[in-house]
Design a protein around this motif. Structure first.
Motif, PDB file in Angstrom:
ATOM      1  N   HIS A 145       0.795  -1.228   0.000  1.00 37.50           N
ATOM      2  CA  HIS A 145       0.000   0.000   0.000  1.00 37.50           C
ATOM      3  C   HIS A 145       0.824   1.273   0.000  1.00 37.50           C
ATOM      4  CE1 HIS A 145       0.315   1.150   4.338  1.00 37.50           C
ATOM      5  NE2 HIS A 145       0.809  -0.057   4.374  1.00 37.50           N
ATOM      6  N   ARG A 146       2.038   1.181   0.507  1.00 37.02           N
ATOM      7  CA  ARG A 146       2.844   2.405   0.567  1.00 37.02           C
ATOM      8  C   ARG A 146       3.303   2.844  -0.810  1.00 37.02           C
ATOM      9  NH1 ARG A 146       3.564   3.311   5.914  1.00 37.02           N
ATOM     10  NH2 ARG A 146       3.586   1.352   7.024  1.00 37.02           N
ATOM     11  N   SER A 147       3.518   1.862  -1.689  1.00 46.58           N
ATOM     12  CA  SER A 147       4.043   2.228  -2.994  1.00 46.58           C
ATOM     13  C   SER A 147       2.923   2.546  -3.986  1.00 46.58           C
ATOM     14  CB  SER A 147       4.922   1.111  -3.541  1.00 46.58           C
ATOM     15  OG  SER A 147       4.150  -0.066  -3.602  1.00 46.58           O
ATOM     16  N   ASN A 148       1.701   2.276  -3.603  1.00 43.36           N
ATOM     17  CA  ASN A 148       0.621   2.525  -4.547  1.00 43.36           C
ATOM     18  C   ASN A 148      -0.387   3.508  -3.966  1.00 43.36           C
ATOM     19  OD1 ASN A 148      -1.412   2.464  -6.408  1.00 43.36           O
ATOM     20  ND2 ASN A 148      -1.228   0.267  -6.773  1.00 43.36           N
ATOM     21  N   ALA A 149      -0.362   4.711  -4.522  1.00 46.45           N
ATOM     22  CA  ALA A 149      -1.209   5.758  -3.964  1.00 46.45           C
ATOM     23  C   ALA A 149      -2.665   5.580  -4.397  1.00 46.45           C
ATOM     24  CB  ALA A 149      -0.705   7.121  -4.392  1.00 46.45           C
ATOM     25  N   ASN A 150      -2.878   4.831  -5.465  1.00 46.72           N
ATOM     26  CA  ASN A 150      -4.242   4.726  -5.984  1.00 46.72           C
ATOM     27  C   ASN A 150      -4.979   3.497  -5.477  1.00 46.72           C
ATOM     28  OD1 ASN A 150      -3.923   7.025  -7.542  1.00 46.72           O
ATOM     29  ND2 ASN A 150      -2.872   5.824  -9.125  1.00 46.72           N
ATOM     30  N   MET A 151      -4.521   2.979  -4.352  1.00 46.53           N
ATOM     31  CA  MET A 151      -5.174   1.790  -3.844  1.00 46.53           C
ATOM     32  C   MET A 151      -6.602   2.109  -3.426  1.00 46.53           C
ATOM     33  SD  MET A 151      -3.765  -0.854  -1.069  1.00 46.53           S
ATOM     34  CE  MET A 151      -4.560  -0.400   0.449  1.00 46.53           C
ATOM     35  N   LYS A 152      -7.538   1.349  -3.964  1.00 47.17           N
ATOM     36  CA  LYS A 152      -8.914   1.562  -3.519  1.00 47.17           C
ATOM     37  C   LYS A 152      -9.654   0.235  -3.438  1.00 47.17           C
ATOM     38  CE  LYS A 152     -10.739   2.721  -8.065  1.00 47.17           C
ATOM     39  NZ  LYS A 152      -9.720   3.117  -9.012  1.00 47.17           N
ATOM     40  N   PRO A 153     -10.648   0.171  -2.575  1.00 52.62           N
ATOM     41  CA  PRO A 153     -11.366  -1.089  -2.417  1.00 52.62           C
ATOM     42  C   PRO A 153     -12.194  -1.426  -3.654  1.00 52.62           C
ATOM     43  CG  PRO A 153     -12.288   0.611  -0.993  1.00 52.62           C
ATOM     44  CD  PRO A 153     -11.090   1.197  -1.628  1.00 52.62           C
ATOM     45  N   ILE A 154     -12.178  -2.698  -4.028  1.00 53.59           N
ATOM     46  CA  ILE A 154     -12.909  -3.164  -5.199  1.00 53.59           C
ATOM     47  C   ILE A 154     -14.176  -3.890  -4.780  1.00 53.59           C
ATOM     48  CG2 ILE A 154     -12.818  -4.816  -7.105  1.00 53.59           C
ATOM     49  CD1 ILE A 154     -11.126  -2.449  -7.625  1.00 53.59           C
ATOM     50  N   GLN A 155     -14.028  -4.738  -3.798  1.00 51.25           N
ATOM     51  CA  GLN A 155     -15.213  -5.450  -3.329  1.00 51.25           C
ATOM     52  C   GLN A 155     -15.058  -5.816  -1.862  1.00 51.25           C
ATOM     53  OE1 GLN A 155     -15.788  -9.621  -4.006  1.00 51.25           O
ATOM     54  NE2 GLN A 155     -14.206  -9.612  -5.588  1.00 51.25           N
ATOM     55  N   ARG A 156     -16.212  -6.173  -1.280  1.00 46.99           N
ATOM     56  CA  ARG A 156     -16.229  -6.409   0.149  1.00 46.99           C
ATOM     57  C   ARG A 156     -17.597  -6.963   0.488  1.00 46.99           C
ATOM     58  NH1 ARG A 156     -15.241  -7.283   4.986  1.00 46.99           N
ATOM     59  NH2 ARG A 156     -15.824  -5.849   6.637  1.00 46.99           N
TER      60      ARG A 156
END
Lengths: 425, 554
Positions: A96-107
């Motif tokens: 997560h630190r290297s990817n600023a665009n991390m977003k939840p896809i499903q849950r």
């Protein structure tokens, strides 16, 4: 086994117990089968966030694993006091630190019902405590929510889990549910949220009903009304104290009626049953005399719903990124295992006899000892019986397996249709 | 559905400059494909201002008449639009048409929408405001379509909805009757996936079975509206991505940036003008707090705790009125640690406060909650948050207000507004009564409430607002506005530079302080060294002396 139940759980020994528990009892395989969903979508397991709460409340977020054995090893070596499950992201959460665009896809769509939200209506216990009487609130909540999710929204794969101390969680695992955005989650949560809290410490929870009652509310009434006497009047004796009567009066949004009722109550015996029948009788007589104001037309039903309709913590359901304690965790304060239960038999579930981790360890030992004595060849037979089958956790594992079987069927059949479609091209 | 696919198609360069039939085929239109043709700078600005006026009128209408699509609401809008010379919008909200005038009007509608997207994509608050207004416009337009025009519309956008048959209807007759108004025999029902009608689901206004919603044609606008909203939401976000490129052009920046500040007011994210000491909060809460915040404050003082929503709502408000982060931390710590260990507070709650100030997590400097947000908040049990005018029943409200010493007349007014669902009007009346004055602007933000109160009490200066007057129709006026905007823009830049300066200054001070400390440390170290050296020297000397003495003795 009530005697064994008395075995006190000692929170200081938790780490020792957990070490054995994760090694011998935690259903790693089934757990993985659930959370990997047959690997029916890309990254569905590898991009899933887990978080561990370690001893002394150290919190490790954004863990993710490549496969079942990695997850299992990590659990067995780190021995987390609590495991939470988060969302599936568009990338591996551990990066997560290297990817600023991390977003939840499903849950999964989750619901959390907590006994403390009922503190203003339950008299038997308060805060973290729970007894069989309070469990009836949970059992009703479970039935109302479960039916609504299945009948109205068509969800099929619902996993209900006892949260280990005083509440219940529901994981809705259907694909549509997992892919809901927060607006969709919010809408479903609001649909299920009928009672409204007054937003202050001294206010009461309220429900407002109109002539046209939505079918989901009618259905909830058929579940709730038959239990009202047993739970509110007999078990809780809710109107047996001046403060209970006060709360009841507060639900009547009309000053003259409130005064008249107050006078009536003053001359009634002060037990819940008499108070309630006076209350119902008063409005019935008003109705017969057609003096009843339209806003009080359904006051009796409103009170019943206000006291028993499920009280959801809707913020938990709303977010796509909310962490929720995984099933089969051990509650660090009570030592109880967060076991799945059957929503159709929620009323028979007994939170007081949910096995604690120390009890389970004892059961394994006892079982091994017995079989060893009987067989005299200590090595093979005992080892062949799977550990969880030796304990009182067996039943909940069966429930979990049944849930898995159904959901695997659905993901499999979907996988087939997908590949069929591909063949066409 | 074909239709959703369509929305994803990025339009290739259209050779036909004015293919309005393709972009905006119906007076009630979706804004799907962005314009490709050139617009002169002057047109660009005119269109932007016109649409802003329109959206402003919609906002005023909805503040005055909270029931949208009511007759008064519609009448107000049409009158205002005519008075402002925006007759072509009036044409668009009166059904479909295909005359040249219609096409002309559609063109303006279409272009101006896309222009304003640039001004309104930059923050969540702005986006929400814009979407609300656009949805009001759409609902208005859609509501005046005849059933044939609706059919056209559905075909035009290839949405493929068909009503259910009578047979199907009879199967769920009773349930349908319970969730719809009117005689269900005369209404068509559509069976759609519940995800398309979340608004109806949320309010339990449709029958649901197995994941499908049965929607009456009266409520059909909700489905179409849902699509519309999605287009705008997605569109705004993709505009946001275009923004950096766009901002290279200063001419346009001047127009776009000026627009929202001059029209929408402030967002109260950081208050630079005031420093409110926490010791004064008790005093302030009596007169300058709106009821929602006063209730939080009192509950916090009384129970020494607020649940999650309460902490957010009140914490952000405090930030907005000018309580510094350090003070805020101190305030919450002092209060909450009356009931818990300091350690627990620092572990579990201090984070949230720093988070509010943008010092944790995503490091967003969060905007204090507006009335819209507070009204839509549904607090959990024992959670002190939300709008009391909405949440409390009349009796409670009455007794509370009376206990504050409001005069009975005012109490009556407030309660009656609140019971009719006009929460902001109720709040405004409450303000008037507490301050014994008139309030023309209405209440739509608790921090605005606070600021107004402070101004009235003479504690704060009225801020210069360069709101362009709504009657600027001639060129000179417009020029003036543009100048103002540019000044505004410059001013904002200045502030930004100043902010950076402030920041630099702070950093500098910090590093200086550090240096001082270091120096101090070093000097002290040296001193100690010296001292030690001296002492050892002394010892040595002494020893020497001793030795020499001994030698002498020897």
């Amino acid at each position: 086994m009530p005697e064994a139940q008395k075995e006190q759980f000692n929170a200081n020994q938790l780490s020792d117990y957990l070490k054995l528990y994760y090694k011998r009892l935690f259903p790693h395989k089934q757990f993985y089968r659930w959370i990997s969903y047959n690997l029916s979508e890309d990254g569905i397991f590898t991009n899933r966030e887990f978080s561990f709460t370690m001893e002394d409340d150290i919190y490790i977020r954004y863990l993710s694993f490549e496969n079942q054995s990695e997850l299992e090893n990590d659990i067995c070596t780190k021995i987390p006091h609590k495991i939470d499950i988060g969302a599936v992201f568009n990338t591996r959460p551990k990066n997560h630190r290297s990817n600023a665009n991390m977003k939840p896809i499903q849950r999964e769509l989750v619901f959390d019902i907590d006994m403390t939200d009922y503190d203003d209506v339950r008299t038997c216990c308060n805060e973290a405590n729970i007894c069989n009487k309070c469990w009836k609130f949970m059992s009703i909540a479970c039935k109302v929510i479960d039916t609504a999710l299945r009948e109205d929204f068509g969800f099929e794969h619902l996993l209900w889990v006892f949260s280990g101390r005083r509440g219940i969680h529901c994981w809705v695992c259907d694909k549509t549910a997992r892919h809901l955005d927060s607006k969709g989650r919010g809408a479903i949560a609001d649909y299920l949220q009928v009672s409204m809290s007054g937003g202050g410490e001294n206010t009461v929870t309220k429900v407002t009903l109109y002539d046209k009652q939505h079918h989901s509310i009618r259905r909830a009434r058929t579940i709730i009304e038959p239990c009202f006497n047993e739970i509110i009047i007999e078990d809780q004796d809710a109107f047996g104290s001046p403060s209970g009567i006060d709360k009841l009066l507060k639900m009547v949004n009309d000053e003259t009626c409130r005064k008249e009722l107050q006078n009536l109550f003053a001359s009634t015996a002060s037990d819940s049953k008499s108070i309630w029948s006076t209350f119902v009788g008063y409005f019935e007589s008003m109705r017969v005399k057609s003096q009843l104001k339209s806003k009080l037309k359904y006051i009796v039903e409103e009170v019943q719903l206000a006291m028993l309709y499920p009280r959801l913590d809707i913020n938990v359901s709303r977010g796509t990124n909310h962490l929720l304690k995984a099933p089969f965790c051990v509650h660090p304060k009570t030592g109880k295992v967060c076991v799945p239960f059957n929503p159709n038999l929620a009323h028979k579930f007994d939170p007081m006899t949910v096995p604690t981790v120390n009890l389970l360890m004892k059961e394994i030992d006892e079982f091994d000892q017995k079989t060893n004595e009987a067989l005299e060849t200590p090595d093979d037979k005992a080892a062949k019986v799977k550990d969880f089958k030796k304990t009182s956790m067996f039943k909940s594992t069966v429930i979990f397996e049944e849930f898995l079987r159904k959901i695997e069927q659905s993901t499999k059949s979907k996988a087939i249709t997908v590949s069929d479609k591909r063949m066409e091209f | 559905m074909d239709f959703t696919k369509r929305s994803r198609i990025k339009l290739l360069k259209s050779p036909d400059e004015d293919s309005i039939d393709r972009f905006a085929p119906h007076n009630c239109m979706f804004y799907i494909l962005p314009p490709q043709n050139d617009v002169s700078l002057k047109d660009f600005e005119d269109l932007a201002i016109e649409r802003l006026k329109l959206l402003r009128i919609l906002e005023q209408a909805s503040l005055k008449y909270p029931k949208i699509l009511s007759d008064e609401w519609k009448e107000f809008i049409i009158n205002e639009l005519n008075a402002e010379g925006l007759k072509y919008f009036v044409r668009l909200i009166k059904g479909n048409g295909n005359s040249e005038q219609d096409k002309h009007a559609r063109r303006r509608d279409y272009l101006s929408h896309f222009i304003l997207r640039f001004a309104y994509c930059r923050s969540e608050e702005l986006r929400r405001w814009f979407i609300t207004r656009e949805m009001e416009l759409f609902k208005f337009k859609f509501s005046s379509l005849s059933s044939n025009e609706i059919k056209d519309f559905i075909e035009l956008y290839e949405m493929g909805y068909r009503p259910i048959t009578d047979e199907q209807k009879n199967e769920v007759r009773q349930e349908l009757q319970c969730s719809s108004t009117g005689n269900i025999d005369t209404i068509d029902f559509y069976k759609v996936n519940f995800l398309q009608v979340l608004d109806l689901v949320r309010q339990r206004k449709c029958f649901l079975k197995g994941g499908f919603a049965y929607v009456s044609s009266n409520d059909f606008s909700s489905i179409i509206g849902g699509h519309h909203q999605q287009f705008i939401e997605k569109g705004l976000l993709s505009h946001l991505k275009l923004l950096p490129e766009f901002e290279n052009d200063e001419r346009i920046v001047g127009i776009i940036k000026g627009l929202h500040t001059s029209y929408v007011g402030k967002d109260y994210t950081v208050n630079k003008d005031a420093d409110v000491p926490i010791e004064s909060l008790d005093q302030l809460s009596l007169k300058s707090y709106p009821l929602c915040m006063r209730m939080c404050h009192e509950s916090l003082r009384k129970t020494h705790h607020l649940k999650h929503s309460g902490r957010l709502q009140y914490g952000l408000f405090l930030k907005g009125i000018g309580v510094s982060l350090e003070d805020s931390l101190r305030f919450w710590r002092e209060e909450m640690t009356k009931n818990m260990e300091v350690d627990k507070f620092d572990k579990s709650y201090a984070y949230g406060i720093r988070y509010n100030y943008g010092k944790e997590g995503s490091r967003t400097n969060w905007t204090p909650w507006s009335c819209a947000k507070i009204i839509s908040t549904a607090p959990g049990a024992q959670d002190v948050a939300g709008c009391p005018f909405k949440l409390w029943d009349s009796i409670e409200l009455k007794s509370k207000l009376t206990s504050f010493g409001l005069n009975p007349m005012a109490v009556q007014d407030v309660v009656s507004y609140a019971s009719k669902g006009h929460f902001q009007l109720a709040c405004g009346r409450y303000f008037e009564s507490v301050h014994e004055t008139r309030l023309d602007e209405g209440v739509n933000h608790p921090n605005g409430y606070f600021e107004n109160s402070q101004i009235i009490m003479g504690n704060r200066q009225t801020k210069e607002k360069n709101k362009p007057s709504s009657q600027q129709s001639n060129f000179n006026h417009r020029k003036q506005v543009q100048m103002n905007k540019q000044q505004e823009f410059k001013r904002k830049m200045d502030i930004k530079i100043k902010e950076e300066k402030d920041f630099d200054e702070e950093l500098w001070k910090l590093s200086q302080r550090e240096e001082e400390l270091l120096n101090e440390w070093n000097t002290r170290q040296e001193q100690t060294k010296k001292e030690v050296a001296e002492i050892s020297q002394m010892d040595w000397n002494d020893d020497d002396e001793d030795m020499s003495q001994i030698n002498n003795y020897l």
